[in-house]
Design a protein around this motif. Structure first.
Motif, mmCIF file in Angstrom:
data_model
loop_
_atom_site.group_PDB
_atom_site.id
_atom_site.type_symbol
_atom_site.label_atom_id
_atom_site.label_comp_id
_atom_site.label_asym_id
_atom_site.label_seq_id
_atom_site.Cartn_x
_atom_site.Cartn_y
_atom_site.Cartn_z
ATOM 1 N N LEU A 127 65.964 39.271 119.953
ATOM 2 C CA LEU A 127 64.551 39.196 119.554
ATOM 3 C C LEU A 127 64.045 37.763 119.723
ATOM 4 O O LEU A 127 64.809 36.804 119.543
ATOM 5 N N ILE B 87 67.620 41.444 107.442
ATOM 6 C CA ILE B 87 66.809 42.025 108.531
ATOM 7 C C ILE B 87 65.999 40.927 109.206
ATOM 8 O O ILE B 87 65.258 40.191 108.549
ATOM 9 N N PRO B 88 66.115 40.792 110.539
ATOM 10 C CA PRO B 88 65.364 39.738 111.228
ATOM 11 C C PRO B 88 63.855 39.954 111.138
ATOM 12 O O PRO B 88 63.381 41.094 111.163
ATOM 13 N N VAL B 89 63.133 38.844 111.017
ATOM 14 C CA VAL B 89 61.666 38.904 110.964
ATOM 15 C C VAL B 89 61.112 38.180 112.186
ATOM 16 O O VAL B 89 61.433 37.012 112.430
ATOM 17 N N VAL B 90 60.283 38.899 112.932
ATOM 18 C CA VAL B 90 59.638 38.344 114.133
ATOM 19 C C VAL B 90 58.206 37.996 113.745
ATOM 20 O O VAL B 90 57.521 38.790 113.114
ATOM 21 N N HIS C 122 65.004 44.962 122.426
ATOM 22 C CA HIS C 122 66.034 44.929 121.386
ATOM 23 C C HIS C 122 66.888 46.189 121.441
ATOM 24 O O HIS C 122 68.118 46.133 121.274
ATOM 25 N N TYR D 252 61.844 50.121 113.118
ATOM 26 C CA TYR D 252 61.068 48.879 113.093
ATOM 27 C C TYR D 252 59.885 49.030 112.136
ATOM 28 O O TYR D 252 59.304 50.120 112.026
ATOM 29 N N LYS E 40 65.777 47.850 111.774
ATOM 30 C CA LYS E 40 66.443 46.837 112.624
ATOM 31 C C LYS E 40 65.695 45.518 112.636
ATOM 32 O O LYS E 40 66.297 44.471 112.879
ATOM 33 N N ALA E 41 64.368 45.561 112.490
ATOM 34 C CA ALA E 41 63.604 44.307 112.504
ATOM 35 C C ALA E 41 62.224 44.547 111.896
ATOM 36 O O ALA E 41 61.709 45.666 111.910
ATOM 37 N N LEU F 170 61.840 34.574 116.121
ATOM 38 C CA LEU F 170 62.373 34.906 114.792
ATOM 39 C C LEU F 170 62.090 33.766 113.824
ATOM 40 O O LEU F 170 62.088 32.593 114.213
#
Ligand code: NDP
Ligand code: OXD
Length: 317
Positions: A307, A85-88, A301, A45, A63-64, A310
């Motif tokens: 998540l 890649i997911p963005v939070v 996660h 992360y 992973k994020a 997002l």
């Protein structure tokens, strides 16, 4: 992988004090401060604010990405951030509370003629002015998302009339909601005080220009329209704001964000008597509240849970 079998966290934060962030992240996971950690396969992360271009694309097992702010323009604007890649982003009651305090402070100061009374005090001038009540004043919130709707609730409780403008039509008790291009003119025409809480995207860049300001309500109880921008500086055209203040299109502005930050010493905004400036301080990300929420999400996660908060890359926020 780190010794305890869980991926490490990379912290990359430009222009900020990272001490508390690193300490809090390290309390539950192994955390590494950039520039260490580049290309490190043990990193799962990243917690980032304006990371150096290319940094996030070099992490093979990322992973994020957790944005340190609610706004993600610092990541979206960097085409080296891997799109898969997911963005939070930050959605947190502490951040919302800070933004509510800032907007309520600025709305009330404009509403209660703060500038006039401060300048009268300098001249020891004892003179009252007619004071409208809050229900005679309409606040238009441009960007009616997490922060905009939290702010709306506080303003409603103070008795202001509130309108909101968003991309998709929202429903909110007590608020007149508008959406999209068609909803913009009626929204502006109703607003005595325009509060800007939009994200910076391709669609919103430079939206606050002279022609937009000229569509705000005229003849309202404050003597003319007021602008408050706590979204992003590049939403506004500062030359247009100055022109609007000087030609009477606007009467006052409170600006927390600027096209260039820090605001250059040479900017005429500093000296303008009708402008109130804060240094991008409306709602700072406080690691005491945000890091535990980020770590909880990382743990969830890792357990296979989805998540939260997002961003939608295609919308840009
Ligand atoms: P959200 O994503 O929750 O809300 C954004 C709102 O803007 C939504 O209502 C969205 O519409 C609307 N919007 C986006 N694009 C458009 C468009 N093209 N036309 C009309 N409406 C649009 O964000 P937050 O409320 O959490 O944060 C807003 C911004 O505040 C951040 O992006 C950041 O830039 C700024 N900020 C500033 C801080 C400071 O200290 N000055 C601190 C924290 C944040 P829809 O509802 O349809 O999605
Ligand atoms: C944010 C900010 O986006 O602090 O959270 O500007």
């Amino acid at each position: 992988m780190a010794g305890n079998g869980r991926g490490r966290v990379l912290l990359s934060a430009t222009g900020m004090d990272t001490g508390d962030w690193l300490a809090l992240l390290s309390s539950r996971r192994e955390a590494i401060l950039e520039p260490d950690g580049a290309d490190d396969p043990s990193i799962s992360y990243a917690v980032a604010w304006k990371p150096p271009p290319g940094l996030l694309s070099g992490l093979p097992n990322l992973k994020a990405i957790f944005s340190i702010g609610a706004g993600v323009d610092h990541l979206i604007g960097d085409n080296t951030v891997p799109p898969e890649i997911p963005v939070v982003r930050v959605v947190n009651p502490n951040l919302s509370q800070h933004m509510c305090e800032y907007i309520v402070w600025r709305v009330l100061d404009h509403h209660r003629r703060g500038r006039t009374y401060r300048s009268q005090q300098v001249g020891r001038n004892w003179r009252g002015h007619p004071q409208p009540t809050s229900d005679e004043v309409t606040v238009g919130i441009m960007g009616f998302g997490e922060l905009g709707s939290a702010v709306a609730e506080k303003l409603l409780a103070l008795g202001f009339s509130v309108h909101g403008w968003s991309r998709s039509l929202r429903e909110f008790d007590g608020i007149i909601c508008h959406a999209g291009e068609r909803g913009l003119e009626p929204f502006l025409a109703a607003s005595d005080i325009l509060v800007v809480l939009l994200p910076l995207t391709a669609a919103t860049t430079g939206i606050v220009d002279h022609s937009l300001l000229a569509k705000l309500k005229r003849g309202g109880p404050l003597g003319g329209p007021v602008l408050i921008n706590a979204g992003r500086g590049k939403l506004q055209k500062e030359a247009d704001i100055l022109r609007a203040l000087d030609d009477g299109t606007l009467v006052e502005a409170s600006l927390d964000v600027f096209e260039t930050e820090p605001l250059p010493e040479s900017s005429p905004l500093w000296d303008h008597p009708h402008v109130f400036i804060t240094p991008h301080a409306a709602a700072e990300s406080d690691p005491r509240f945000l890091v535990p929420a980020m770590l909880d999400q990382m743990d969830a996660h890792d357990r296979g849970e989805p998540l939260q908060n997002l961003i939608d890359r295609s919308a840009g926020y």
